[in-house]
Design an enzyme around this catalytic site. Structure first.
Site, short mmCIF file in Angstrom:
data_model
loop_
_atom_site.label_atom_id
_atom_site.label_comp_id
_atom_site.label_asym_id
_atom_site.label_seq_id
_atom_site.Cartn_x
_atom_site.Cartn_y
_atom_site.Cartn_z
N GLU A 1 22.45 -7.50 -18.30
CA GLU A 1 21.97 -8.06 -17.05
C GLU A 1 22.78 -9.26 -16.59
O GLU A 1 22.41 -9.95 -15.64
CB GLU A 1 20.49 -8.44 -17.19
CG GLU A 1 19.58 -7.22 -17.40
CD GLU A 1 18.09 -7.57 -17.37
OE1 GLU A 1 17.75 -8.77 -17.38
OE2 GLU A 1 17.29 -6.62 -17.33
N HIS B 1 -25.60 -2.33 10.03
CA HIS B 1 -24.89 -3.57 9.71
C HIS B 1 -24.19 -4.16 10.92
O HIS B 1 -24.21 -5.37 11.14
CB HIS B 1 -23.85 -3.32 8.61
CG HIS B 1 -24.40 -3.39 7.23
ND1 HIS B 1 -24.75 -4.57 6.62
CD2 HIS B 1 -24.63 -2.42 6.32
CE1 HIS B 1 -25.18 -4.31 5.39
NE2 HIS B 1 -25.13 -3.02 5.19
N GLN C 1 -26.18 2.26 6.96
CA GLN C 1 -24.94 1.50 7.07
C GLN C 1 -24.63 1.15 8.51
O GLN C 1 -24.08 0.08 8.80
CB GLN C 1 -23.78 2.27 6.45
CG GLN C 1 -23.87 2.40 4.94
CD GLN C 1 -23.99 1.06 4.24
OE1 GLN C 1 -25.02 0.75 3.65
NE2 GLN C 1 -22.94 0.27 4.30
N GLU D 1 -15.66 2.81 1.15
CA GLU D 1 -16.30 1.69 0.46
C GLU D 1 -17.48 2.21 -0.37
O GLU D 1 -17.60 1.92 -1.56
CB GLU D 1 -16.78 0.67 1.49
CG GLU D 1 -17.55 -0.50 0.91
CD GLU D 1 -18.18 -1.36 1.98
OE1 GLU D 1 -18.53 -2.52 1.66
OE2 GLU D 1 -18.36 -0.89 3.12
N HIS D 2 -18.35 2.97 0.26
CA HIS D 2 -19.49 3.61 -0.42
C HIS D 2 -19.36 5.12 -0.23
O HIS D 2 -19.23 5.59 0.90
CB HIS D 2 -20.83 3.19 0.19
CG HIS D 2 -21.01 1.71 0.35
ND1 HIS D 2 -20.73 1.04 1.53
CD2 HIS D 2 -21.46 0.77 -0.52
CE1 HIS D 2 -21.00 -0.25 1.37
NE2 HIS D 2 -21.44 -0.44 0.15
N HIS E 1 20.47 -16.16 -21.78
CA HIS E 1 19.27 -15.61 -22.40
C HIS E 1 19.55 -15.23 -23.85
O HIS E 1 18.76 -15.52 -24.75
CB HIS E 1 18.79 -14.37 -21.64
CG HIS E 1 18.02 -14.67 -20.39
ND1 HIS E 1 18.56 -15.36 -19.34
CD2 HIS E 1 16.74 -14.35 -20.04
CE1 HIS E 1 17.65 -15.46 -18.39
NE2 HIS E 1 16.53 -14.85 -18.79
N ASP F 1 -26.79 -1.78 -2.78
CA ASP F 1 -26.74 -3.04 -2.02
C ASP F 1 -27.59 -4.12 -2.67
O ASP F 1 -27.31 -5.31 -2.52
CB ASP F 1 -27.22 -2.81 -0.59
CG ASP F 1 -26.18 -2.12 0.28
OD1 ASP F 1 -25.00 -2.14 -0.10
OD2 ASP F 1 -26.55 -1.58 1.33
#
Length: 443
Positions: A423, A268, A265, A335-336, A428, A369
């Protein structure tokens, strides 16, 4: 080469206090936002002309057109190394197997006799996919974005990747070949924030790009900032930051494997994070020792791997127990995440926060990957505590269809009127009363 964080001997803090003790790269999207704003608006107003200008400014190429000709896609596929083609085809095949199973079917629930709610799943109409093209070429990212979009049923798919001076202003030929393999014929030589702006606003003319409903794909901080800028106008997957690996390991782990995975990793990007969490001082020392020869034997040492391993985002984190290790990796939200422990599957089952989990010594992140069948577009920066990786669901919208008969509506009208008046929204309730001669039906 890599620092240590020693959390042994003390009760671990909870929540944010624990997160603050853990390594993380600086990734200030908010600061980048102000720099991408004028670029995005320039693309809005000048369209293709702005894209061509930014290609020369940022990528060092003079473009005649932004859209990649169909002939270039065919040529890239024809000239692709046969072994690379076979590997891409296998990656596509496995990704389709996994992602095809993710598609949800419509489901109807009978709430009461005569009253149903159906949830149907509808794909977005058009997506713009981004494939990075900076320090490395990522045809695997093309696969990871295109396959789930196609399996979701998206009918209009466009892809952008930065123009490359070495290839006549076209994106890298392996990117183009991957597009051809996947049947994506709308490809643009555009990178960075300007590519996201192209998808968000669209451009006109014969070389123009129609606006997209959604933009996905990893990229640098400028891509992440542009995604934030356009959130609300378009859907996005995530503001992807620098890649991360965390390894939770005990004394059963092989230090050769662990060191190799951390390095994988780190190659990268100099901001890539490599984190080992372990209750074994012996393993930590063995991994530190193993990093030296493995780094020396690989590529991208000075510009990526060494800065990544030595950076504030990478560390070996020592804990008292595997139980504490689980708390640390959940707080980190990698992430991993690799689990290299005894009974790794049982440990993995207890993890709550991770983009993807890789179980045992024979499921390294590199497999994910490329060829595990899983998706490698995953949340970074701790976002795994609230976000998921890219999947077929990313490209689907759930729509509720409400179908009630007169009797079913009559049966619940008094509740609707009561809640509307509570409300202070009497109209309504009146919308229901009007259907029954302005009287609330009796139960």
């Amino acid at each position: 080469m890599i620092s240590r964080i020693d959390l042994r001997g003390n009760t671990l803090p909870e929540g944010g206090a624990l997160r603050d003790l853990l390594p993380r790269a600086e990734f200030d999207v908010e600061a980048a936002l102000e720099k991408v704003r004028p670029i995005c608006e320039d693309v809005h107003h000048r369209g293709t002309a702005a894209l061509i200008e930014y290609a020369e400014k940022f990528d060092g190429v003079k473009l005649d057109r932004v859209r990649v000709p169909a002939e270039a896609l065919k040529e890239a596929l024809a000239e692709l190394d046969p072994q690379v083609r076979a590997a891409l085809e296998e990656s596509i095949r496995r990704a389709r197997i996994v992602h095809r199973e993710q598609r949800r079917a419509a489901h109807t629930t009978q709430v009461v006799p005569g009253g149903t709610v159906t949830e149907k799943w509808v794909p977005v109409e058009r997506v713009g996919l981004y494939a990075p093209g900076g320090r490395s070429v990522y045809p695997s990212s093309v696969i990871m974005n295109v396959v789930p979009a196609q399996e979701a049923g998206v009918t209009s798919i466009a892809l952008a990747s930065p123009p490359q001076a070495d290839f006549g202003g076209l994106p890298h030929p392996t990117i183009l070949a991957a597009c051809a393999l996947l049947g994506v014929d709308e490809v643009y030589a555009a990178g960075g924030a300007q590519a996201v702006a192209m998808f968000a606003y669209g451009t006109s003319g014969a070389d123009g790009c129609a606006p997209a409903n959604m933009v996905t794909g990893p990229g640098n901080i400028w891509v992440a900032a542009a995604k934030r800028y356009f959130t609300g106008r378009i859907g996005i997957d995530t503001e992807a930051g620098p890649t991360e690996i965390a390894v939770l390991a005990d004394d059963t782990a092989d230090p050769v494997h662990v060191a190799a995975d951390l390095i994988s990793q780190a190659e990268h990007d100099p901001l890539a994070a490599a984190v080992l969490v372990t209750d074994s001082l012996a393993l930590a020392e063995a991994v530190e020792k193993e990093l030296e020869p493995q780094v020396a034997a690989t590529k991208h040492i000075e510009d990526r791997i060494k800065p990544a391993l030595a950076g504030r985002q990478s560390a070996i984190v020592l804990v008292d127990s595997l139980e504490d290790g689980l708390k640390v990796v959940d707080a980190y939200g990698a992430e991993h995440l690799e689990i290299q422990t005894a009974d790794a599957a049982a440990v993995a089952d207890r993890v709550r926060n991770a983009g993807a989990i890789f179980v045992g010594p024979w499921a390294p992140v590199s497999l994910g990957d490329y060829c595990a069948g899983s998706n490698h577009v995953l949340p970074t920066g701790g976002c795994a505590c609230h976000s998921s990786g890219l999947s077929v669901q990313s490209f689907l919208r759930g729509i509720h269809i409400v179908d009630y008969t007169r009797d079913a509506l009559a049966e619940v009208t008094h509740h609707v009127v009561t809640l509307a008046e509570a409300e202070d929204l009497p109209a309504h309730g009146a919308a229901l009363k009007a259907r029954f001669g302005w009287k609330v039906p009796q139960k």
